[in-house]
Design a protein around this motif. Structure first.
Motif, PDB file in Angstrom:
ATOM      1  N   ILE A 145       0.869  -1.172   0.000  1.00 31.76           N
ATOM      2  CA  ILE A 145       0.000   0.000   0.000  1.00 31.76           C
ATOM      3  C   ILE A 145       0.907   1.223   0.000  1.00 31.76           C
ATOM      4  CG2 ILE A 145      -1.657   1.313   1.368  1.00 31.76           C
ATOM      5  CD1 ILE A 145      -2.640  -1.413   2.443  1.00 31.76           C
ATOM      6  N   VAL A 146       0.633   2.169  -0.852  1.00 34.24           N
ATOM      7  CA  VAL A 146       1.427   3.392  -0.922  1.00 34.24           C
ATOM      8  C   VAL A 146       0.830   4.402   0.053  1.00 34.24           C
ATOM      9  CG1 VAL A 146       2.200   5.262  -2.403  1.00 34.24           C
ATOM     10  CG2 VAL A 146       2.069   2.945  -3.305  1.00 34.24           C
ATOM     11  N   ASP A 147       1.571   4.710   1.099  1.00 34.04           N
ATOM     12  CA  ASP A 147       1.097   5.629   2.127  1.00 34.04           C
ATOM     13  C   ASP A 147       1.767   6.987   1.963  1.00 34.04           C
ATOM     14  OD1 ASP A 147      -0.258   6.140   4.769  1.00 34.04           O
ATOM     15  OD2 ASP A 147       1.830   6.525   5.332  1.00 34.04           O
ATOM     16  N   LEU A 197       6.348   9.083   0.061  1.00 36.44           N
ATOM     17  CA  LEU A 197       5.547   7.864   0.061  1.00 36.44           C
ATOM     18  C   LEU A 197       6.296   6.737   0.749  1.00 36.44           C
ATOM     19  CD1 LEU A 197       4.454   7.913  -3.688  1.00 36.44           C
ATOM     20  CD2 LEU A 197       3.255   8.902  -1.745  1.00 36.44           C
ATOM     21  N   LEU A 198       5.557   5.936   1.496  1.00 37.72           N
ATOM     22  CA  LEU A 198       6.120   4.766   2.155  1.00 37.72           C
ATOM     23  C   LEU A 198       5.402   3.512   1.669  1.00 37.72           C
ATOM     24  CD1 LEU A 198       6.262   6.037   5.843  1.00 37.72           C
ATOM     25  CD2 LEU A 198       8.163   5.895   4.234  1.00 37.72           C
ATOM     26  N   PRO A 199       6.153   2.463   1.298  1.00 38.42           N
ATOM     27  CA  PRO A 199       5.505   1.196   0.969  1.00 38.42           C
ATOM     28  C   PRO A 199       5.213   0.424   2.256  1.00 38.42           C
ATOM     29  CG  PRO A 199       7.858   1.023   0.573  1.00 38.42           C
ATOM     30  CD  PRO A 199       7.591   2.428   1.033  1.00 38.42           C
ATOM     31  N   LEU A 200       3.950   0.193   2.544  1.00 39.55           N
ATOM     32  CA  LEU A 200       3.549  -0.499   3.767  1.00 39.55           C
ATOM     33  C   LEU A 200       2.646  -1.676   3.439  1.00 39.55           C
ATOM     34  CD1 LEU A 200       2.597   2.588   5.984  1.00 39.55           C
ATOM     35  CD2 LEU A 200       4.736   1.309   6.019  1.00 39.55           C
ATOM     36  N   CYS A 201       2.786  -2.755   4.200  1.00 37.33           N
ATOM     37  CA  CYS A 201       1.858  -3.871   4.071  1.00 37.33           C
ATOM     38  C   CYS A 201       0.537  -3.471   4.732  1.00 37.33           C
ATOM     39  CB  CYS A 201       2.436  -5.132   4.717  1.00 37.33           C
ATOM     40  SG  CYS A 201       2.615  -5.018   6.508  1.00 37.33           S
TER      41      CYS A 201
END
Length: 127
Positions: free
Chosen positions: A38-40, A59-63
């Protein structure tokens, strides 16, 4: 997975969209769960610092579970930072370094990295 828009914002330009696309393909920056992620938007799509619009680059890639911990009504950015033991800008910097190494190794030639003024603004913000 895409969350609905929460505000009226400027739309991302082509480079910012490509960066978001590559961010989505990355593993979770917190727990390492394989992507797609998920792009946060770490501090929202409208984030500015020193008159530099950085929201679409921050942007942070997060599960799913890490994003839920940060973004739900019961979660919070402060608790998320306590959980990870790192500031958001440090997680983002790690993500950028991962993308740079992929680009240098020829594994991801078409990735667009943030401009230097955006990088400096985010790191100067320090959160």
């Amino acid at each position: 997975m895409q969350r609905p828009r929460s505000k009226t914002t400027n739309h991302a330009n082509a480079k910012e969209r490509r960066f978001a696309k590559h961010t989505k393909e990355c593993d979770c920056i917190v727990c390492g769960q394989p992507g797609p992620s998920i792009v946060d938007h770490a501090l929202g799509a409208t984030f500015k610092h020193n008159k530099v619009h950085a929201g679409h680059w921050y942007l942070l890639p997060l599960c799913y579970s890490c994003d839920k911990f940060k973004s739900t009504p019961n979660g919070s950015t402060a608790r998320f930072i306590d959980m990870t033991g790192k500031r958001l800008c440090d997680l983002w910097s790690s993500h950028i370094e991962n993308l740079k190494s992929l680009k240098l190794n020829g594994l991801c030639d078409d990735v667009d990295l943030p401009p230097q003024d955006v990088y400096d603004a985010i790191m100067d913000w320090g959160r």
